[in-house]
Each structure stands twice: as structure tokens, then as C-alpha cells.
Design an enzyme around this catalytic site. Structure first.
Site, short mmCIF file in Angstrom:
data_model
loop_
_atom_site.label_atom_id
_atom_site.label_comp_id
_atom_site.label_asym_id
_atom_site.label_seq_id
_atom_site.Cartn_x
_atom_site.Cartn_y
_atom_site.Cartn_z
CE LYS A 109 -1.38 -1.38 -3.48
NZ LYS A 109 -2.72 -1.54 -4.07
CE1 TYR A 120 2.60 -4.36 -0.64
CE2 TYR A 120 3.19 -2.05 -0.96
CZ TYR A 120 2.24 -3.05 -0.96
OH TYR A 120 0.92 -2.75 -1.26
P1 NAD Z 1 -7.31 -10.21 -2.85
O1 NAD Z 1 -6.35 -11.24 -3.31
O2 NAD Z 1 -8.50 -10.67 -2.10
O3 NAD Z 1 -7.80 -9.30 -4.06
C1 NAD Z 1 -6.94 -8.93 -5.11
C2 NAD Z 1 -7.81 -8.82 -6.34
O4 NAD Z 1 -7.03 -8.30 -7.44
C3 NAD Z 1 -8.36 -10.17 -6.81
O5 NAD Z 1 -9.77 -10.14 -6.85
C4 NAD Z 1 -7.81 -10.32 -8.23
O6 NAD Z 1 -8.72 -10.94 -9.12
C5 NAD Z 1 -7.61 -8.85 -8.60
N1 NAD Z 1 -6.74 -8.68 -9.77
C6 NAD Z 1 -5.42 -8.95 -9.87
N2 NAD Z 1 -5.01 -8.74 -11.14
C7 NAD Z 1 -6.10 -8.33 -11.85
C8 NAD Z 1 -6.34 -7.99 -13.19
N3 NAD Z 1 -5.36 -8.05 -14.12
N4 NAD Z 1 -7.58 -7.60 -13.56
C9 NAD Z 1 -8.60 -7.56 -12.65
N5 NAD Z 1 -8.44 -7.90 -11.36
C10 NAD Z 1 -7.20 -8.27 -10.96
O7 NAD Z 1 -6.42 -9.21 -1.98
P2 NAD Z 1 -6.73 -7.86 -1.17
O8 NAD Z 1 -5.70 -7.82 -0.12
O9 NAD Z 1 -8.15 -7.78 -0.81
O10 NAD Z 1 -6.36 -6.74 -2.23
C11 NAD Z 1 -7.24 -5.67 -2.56
C12 NAD Z 1 -6.45 -4.36 -2.61
O11 NAD Z 1 -6.08 -4.00 -1.29
C13 NAD Z 1 -5.17 -4.41 -3.43
O12 NAD Z 1 -5.00 -3.18 -4.09
C14 NAD Z 1 -4.11 -4.53 -2.33
O13 NAD Z 1 -2.84 -4.07 -2.76
C15 NAD Z 1 -4.72 -3.64 -1.28
N6 NAD Z 1 -4.19 -3.77 0.08
C16 NAD Z 1 -4.09 -5.00 0.66
C17 NAD Z 1 -3.57 -5.09 1.96
C18 NAD Z 1 -3.42 -6.45 2.62
O14 NAD Z 1 -2.68 -6.55 3.59
N7 NAD Z 1 -4.09 -7.48 2.16
C19 NAD Z 1 -3.20 -3.95 2.66
C20 NAD Z 1 -3.35 -2.71 2.05
C21 NAD Z 1 -3.84 -2.63 0.76
#
Ligand code: NAD
Length: 267
Positions: free
Chosen positions: A167, A160
Site C-alpha cells: 500500500k 498487515y
Molecule cells: P474484497 O475481498 O471484497 O475485494 C477484493 C477484490 O480483489 C476481490 O474482488 C478480488 O477478486 C480482487 N482481486 C484479488 N486478486 C486479484 C487479481 N489477481 N486480479 C483481479 N482482482 C483481484 O475486499 P475489499 O476490502 O473490498 O478490498 C478492496 C480494496 O480495499 C483493496 O485494495 C483493499 O486492500 C482495500 N481496503 C480494504 C479495507 C478493509 O478493511 N476491508 C480497508 C482499506 C482498504
């Protein structure tokens, strides 16, 4: 009457139907919220529009959070464009993050300065910019700002790396923002989700091993997915959590509470 009837908000970060942002959006819309969306660029717009249609939403804005104030698709300009459509909003959901995939493997110590700054800018500082730019639009009654994090902010998790550092910065930011905005009755919270199978999740090397491990170790024995994350986001964006701010709310099947797993879970 549905709990989000009459509430308007912005959802940032839908990449596809597996995105956490989409899980949140669907739940909020099902509970009566009116939603606008932002997307990173044209490629994401194509995937977003059919999803928006399915919940009868028609307000969308291009916004790349790495852009500077003067760019048309910056955070600041997006809120100006949004203010021409809605006089006020009640919530913003920030569900986006980025780091170079090449650095989401191996050792954190090898992180480049360029990727460190870029990851922190997109994944953490963007939320502070959003808090500031959304302020003139936030309802006089108050509102809710919500972002997404992961346990890797609090403890090391394999690969990570710099995203964990970003984060941590994000989780610290919400406490300062909660203090700054409390007098406006704007609540600022983090939802710390367990591993979810999304594009961003898959970018972390060895994600499937972490997924399986978390499932085995979490007290609830499953990794909460979009349904559970959406329900918790409904709580955090609605009046149900009117007394909650500066909070890190774990939706991870209880994984964060476990220090040393049982021996049988290690296999
Ligand atoms: P996802 O890939 O579906 O979404 C990530 C989004 O970030 C995408 O829509 C992308 O367009 C956007 N993004 C990236 N760079 C960008 C920029 N410069 N400007 C605007 N948008 C931008 O993935 P996800 O897992 O749904 O991620 C959503 C959030 O949840 C993130 O903050 C991620 O760290 C967090 N998260 C994810 C998990 C997991 O296991 N998937 C767990 C905990 C937290």
C-alpha cells in the site's frame, strides 16, 4: 440532474455485496454513472452478475491483474475489449489487493520473496498498468483514477505486514501518476478507508480486534462503511474534486489523525 449523468467508468474488485468496490459502484450508479465491471475469474462472475443486474449494468470483463500482457484476461487486453464497447471513459476505480493469507499474520520480517513480489505486483503495480492502459480511452476532457488504501501504508498495524509495504508503494505511485497525467487533466487519488468487514479484510489475522480498536479510537467513534466510502468515492471520481490530485483521502472516522489514544480507549 445527477452529478454523474453522462459519465462512464470501470469498477474493478467486486467480490460480493460487502466489497468496497460494490459500495462505490452502487453510489456512482445511484448518481447517474454508467458502469462496466471487471472480475477476477468465473467464481467471482457468478456473484457479480446479480449485483450488476440490480443497477441495470450489462458490461463485464474477466481480468486477473497478475496475468501478463499477452493473456486474454490481462489488464491490457481488458482495456482493448472495453474500447470496442465504449469510445471513452471518465473514471476507473481499482479496489483490489492480494497477499498470501499465511503472511498476513506474525512478523513482516518472515515475508517470502515470492509473496512480496506477488503482493506488490497485484496490489500496487496493477494500478500503474491500469493508468497506462486506460489512457487511450480516457475522455479528452480528462478523468479520474481512484484506488484504495489503508492506514497500514503509513504506520504499522498488526499483521498487515507486506500489504502495508504494497500500500505504501501504491500511495507513492499515485503521486507519480498524478504528475505524469496532470497535463491530460486526469486526476489520480487514493481513498484510505478504515477497516471494513469484507473478504479481503477478514484475511488479516486479528481483523476483528483492529476493527474494534479503530472504532474506539477514531474521533467519530465508528468505522465508516460502504455508504461513507461510496460518498467519498463519488467526490473523488466526479467534478466535485476537479482540483484534487495526488491526494491520500482518509475515510476512517479520523483515525489517522490520532497518535496516542485516550487512556479509556485502550481498554
Ligand atoms: P474484497 O475481498 O471484497 O475485494 C477484493 C477484490 O480483489 C476481490 O474482488 C478480488 O477478486 C480482487 N482481486 C484479488 N486478486 C486479484 C487479481 N489477481 N486480479 C483481479 N482482482 C483481484 O475486499 P475489499 O476490502 O473490498 O478490498 C478492496 C480494496 O480495499 C483493496 O485494495 C483493499 O486492500 C482495500 N481496503 C480494504 C479495507 C478493509 O478493511 N476491508 C480497508 C482499506 C482498504
Amino acid at each position: 440532474m445527477s452529478i454523474m449523468n453522462g459519465k462512464k467508468g470501470l469498477i474493478m474488485g467486486v467480490a460480493n455485496e460487502r466489497s468496497i468496490a460494490w459500495g462505490v459502484a452502487k453510489t456512482l450508479a445511484d448518481n447517474g454513472a454508467e458502469l462496466a465491471f471487471s472480475y477476477q475469474n468465473e467464481g467471482f462472475k457468478k456473484r457479480l452478475l446479480p449485483l450488476m443486474n440490480s443497477i441495470k449494468s450489462d458490461k463485464f470483463f474477466e481480468c486477473d491483474v497478475s496475468k501478463t500482457t499477452s493473456d486474454f484476461n490481462s489488464i491490457e487486453n481488458m482495456f482493448i475489449r472495453l474500447s470496442k464497447i465504449w469510445r471513452e471513459i471518465d473514471f476507473v476505480v481499482h479496489a483490489l489487493a492480494y497477499s498470501d493469507k499465511e503472511e498476513l499474520k506474525g512478523k513482516y520480517i518472515n515475508c517470502s520473496r515470492e509473496n512480496f513480489l506477488n503482493s506488490l505486483d497485484i496490489s500496487a503495480f496493477s494500478f500503474t498498468r491500469i493508468a497506462k492502459s486506460s489512457l487511450p480511452l480516457m475522455s479528452l476532457k480528462g478523468g479520474s483514477l481512484l484506488t484504495l488504501s489503508y492506514l497500514g501504508a503509513e504506520r504499522t498495524t498488526p499483521n498487515y505486514n507486506v500489504m502495508g509495504v504494497a500500500k505504501s508503494a501504491l500511495e507513492a505511485s499515485i503521486k507519480y501518476l498524478a504528475m505524469d497525467l496532470g497535463k491530460n487533466n486526469i486526476r489520480v487519488n487514493v481513498l484510505s478507508a478504515g477497516p471494513v468487514k469484507t473478504l479481503a479484510g477478514a484475511a488479516i489475522s486479528g481483523a476483528r480486534h483492529v476493527f474494534r480498536y479503530s472504532e474506539n479510537v477514531a474521533p467519530l467513534k465508528f468505522n465508516p462503511q460502504l455508504k461513507e466510502v461510496g460518498s467519498a468515492a463519488l467526490y473523488l471520481t466526479s467534478e466535485l474534486s476537479s482540483g484534487v490530485t495526488g491526494n491520500i483521502h482518509h475515510v476512517d472516522g479520523g483515525l489517522h489523525s490520532v497518535a496516542i489514544p485516550k487512556h479509556e480507549d485502550l481498554v
